[in-house]
Design a protein around this motif. Structure first.
Motif, PDB file in Angstrom:
ATOM      1  N   SER A  29       0.819  -1.214   0.000  1.00  0.00           N
ATOM      2  CA  SER A  29       0.000   0.000   0.000  1.00  0.00           C
ATOM      3  C   SER A  29       0.850   1.259   0.000  1.00  0.00           C
ATOM      4  N   VAL A  30       2.055   1.167   0.521  1.00  0.00           N
ATOM      5  CA  VAL A  30       2.959   2.327   0.568  1.00  0.00           C
ATOM      6  C   VAL A  30       3.912   2.329  -0.623  1.00  0.00           C
ATOM      7  N   TYR A  31       4.510   1.181  -0.946  1.00  0.00           N
ATOM      8  CA  TYR A  31       5.579   1.127  -1.948  1.00  0.00           C
ATOM      9  C   TYR A  31       5.208   0.405  -3.240  1.00  0.00           C
ATOM     10  N   GLY A  32       4.016  -0.164  -3.296  1.00  0.00           N
ATOM     11  CA  GLY A  32       3.579  -0.843  -4.511  1.00  0.00           C
ATOM     12  C   GLY A  32       4.438  -2.053  -4.838  1.00  0.00           C
ATOM     13  N   ALA A  33       4.467  -2.372  -6.132  1.00  0.00           N
ATOM     14  CA  ALA A  33       5.229  -3.532  -6.594  1.00  0.00           C
ATOM     15  C   ALA A  33       6.726  -3.359  -6.334  1.00  0.00           C
ATOM     16  N   GLU A  34       7.209  -2.117  -6.329  1.00  0.00           N
ATOM     17  CA  GLU A  34       8.624  -1.882  -6.047  1.00  0.00           C
ATOM     18  C   GLU A  34       8.982  -2.392  -4.652  1.00  0.00           C
ATOM     19  N   TRP A  61      23.430  -0.599   2.315  1.00  0.00           N
ATOM     20  CA  TRP A  61      22.374  -0.028   1.470  1.00  0.00           C
ATOM     21  C   TRP A  61      22.858   0.148   0.027  1.00  0.00           C
ATOM     22  N   ASN A  62      24.092   0.604  -0.139  1.00  0.00           N
ATOM     23  CA  ASN A  62      24.640   0.766  -1.488  1.00  0.00           C
ATOM     24  C   ASN A  62      24.813  -0.580  -2.190  1.00  0.00           C
ATOM     25  N   THR A  63      25.269  -1.569  -1.430  1.00  0.00           N
ATOM     26  CA  THR A  63      25.476  -2.904  -1.992  1.00  0.00           C
ATOM     27  C   THR A  63      24.153  -3.508  -2.450  1.00  0.00           C
ATOM     28  N   LEU A  64      23.154  -3.439  -1.581  1.00  0.00           N
ATOM     29  CA  LEU A  64      21.850  -3.985  -1.936  1.00  0.00           C
ATOM     30  C   LEU A  64      21.203  -3.195  -3.066  1.00  0.00           C
ATOM     31  N   MET A  66      22.631  -1.587  -5.446  1.00  0.00           N
ATOM     32  CA  MET A  66      23.286  -1.935  -6.706  1.00  0.00           C
ATOM     33  C   MET A  66      22.716  -3.248  -7.248  1.00  0.00           C
ATOM     34  N   GLN A  67      22.558  -4.234  -6.383  1.00  0.00           N
ATOM     35  CA  GLN A  67      22.030  -5.534  -6.809  1.00  0.00           C
ATOM     36  C   GLN A  67      20.588  -5.435  -7.290  1.00  0.00           C
ATOM     37  N   MET A  68      19.812  -4.567  -6.654  1.00  0.00           N
ATOM     38  CA  MET A  68      18.376  -4.476  -6.946  1.00  0.00           C
ATOM     39  C   MET A  68      18.021  -3.356  -7.920  1.00  0.00           C
ATOM     40  N   GLN A  69      19.016  -2.588  -8.296  1.00  0.00           N
ATOM     41  CA  GLN A  69      18.812  -1.462  -9.211  1.00  0.00           C
ATOM     42  C   GLN A  69      17.745  -0.492  -8.683  1.00  0.00           C
ATOM     43  N   VAL A  70      17.934  -0.101  -7.427  1.00  0.00           N
ATOM     44  CA  VAL A  70      17.051   0.846  -6.745  1.00  0.00           C
ATOM     45  C   VAL A  70      17.946   1.897  -6.103  1.00  0.00           C
ATOM     46  N   GLU A  71      17.468   3.119  -6.003  1.00  0.00           N
ATOM     47  CA  GLU A  71      18.225   4.173  -5.305  1.00  0.00           C
ATOM     48  C   GLU A  71      18.497   3.719  -3.867  1.00  0.00           C
ATOM     49  N   ALA A  72      19.708   3.921  -3.379  1.00  0.00           N
ATOM     50  CA  ALA A  72      20.090   3.469  -2.043  1.00  0.00           C
ATOM     51  C   ALA A  72      19.195   4.059  -0.960  1.00  0.00           C
ATOM     52  N   SER A  73      18.873   5.356  -1.063  1.00  0.00           N
ATOM     53  CA  SER A  73      18.030   5.981  -0.042  1.00  0.00           C
ATOM     54  C   SER A  73      16.621   5.396  -0.062  1.00  0.00           C
ATOM     55  N   ARG A  74      16.108   5.098  -1.251  1.00  0.00           N
ATOM     56  CA  ARG A  74      14.776   4.497  -1.377  1.00  0.00           C
ATOM     57  C   ARG A  74      14.782   3.087  -0.797  1.00  0.00           C
ATOM     58  N   LEU A  75      15.791   2.312  -1.126  1.00  0.00           N
ATOM     59  CA  LEU A  75      15.917   0.959  -0.609  1.00  0.00           C
ATOM     60  C   LEU A  75      16.013   0.970   0.918  1.00  0.00           C
ATOM     61  N   GLU A  76      16.831   1.863   1.451  1.00  0.00           N
ATOM     62  CA  GLU A  76      16.980   1.950   2.911  1.00  0.00           C
ATOM     63  C   GLU A  76      15.639   2.258   3.568  1.00  0.00           C
ATOM     64  N   GLN A  77      14.860   3.137   2.981  1.00  0.00           N
ATOM     65  CA  GLN A  77      13.557   3.490   3.558  1.00  0.00           C
ATOM     66  C   GLN A  77      12.599   2.303   3.513  1.00  0.00           C
TER      67      GLN A  77
END
Length: 165
Positions: A29-34, A61-64, A66-77
């Motif tokens: 509901s917050v982040y959708g399919a991403e 966060w940077n390592t993950l 890179m693997q997931m092709q998502v912005e590090a700050s977005r992934l961390e959140q």
């Protein structure tokens, strides 16, 4: 100790209706399919790790990302929210204890898999240990039934090959 050999590395238990779990619904509901994709990619990454956990360090966060092709700050959140926001009955999707990042659900599921694997390994070792040898030439080297059968099969193949010529 978890195994990550080629055959075993592909398996972990996954509910076919996980998308409808209340915690996953909150994530979606917050982040959708991403968010859903990030969560399950992380679970797959965790599955490949020793002890099914990732060490939390300044590069995680940077390592993950890179693997997931998502912005590090977005992934961390997304992952932080999986550790703090998306909960039911006190259980969150992920746990970050400051030292490790892990999924309690994955630990529980893989614990069962590892227990079964260990029991099967012990049973196989016990069978092999108690397996009588077909021949012993006195030198301490024994020929097992399987080796003798393989030799017999090879001889039959060679004989059939000569007969065809």
């Amino acid at each position: 100790m978890p195994k990550t050999n080629e055959k075993d590395a592909y398996f972990f238990s996954h509910d076919c209706n996980a998308r409808n779990d209340p915690k996953i619904l909150a994530l979606r509901s917050v982040y959708g399919a991403e968010g859903y994709g990030v969560y399950f990619m992380l679970v797959e990454i965790l599955r490949e790790q020793p002890e099914y956990r990732l060490s939390v360090n300044k590069y995680i966060w940077n390592t993950l990302a890179m693997q997931m092709q998502v912005e590090a700050s977005r992934l961390e959140q997304i992952i932080t929210d999986c550790c703090t926001e998306f909960a039911e009955n006190g259980s969150t999707l992920l746990v970050n204890d400051g030292e490790y990042l892990y999924s309690a659900s994955l630990l529980r599921r893989m614990g069962k898999v590892d227990d079964i694997s260990n029991l099967r390994r012990e049973a196989a070792q016990k069978r092999w240990k108690n397996q009588p040898c077909k021949a012993d030439d006195g030198s301490g080297a024994s020929t097992s039934n399987a080796n003798a059968e393989q030799t017999d099969a090879n001889k039959r193949k060679a004989k059939q090959s000569k007969e065809k010529q």
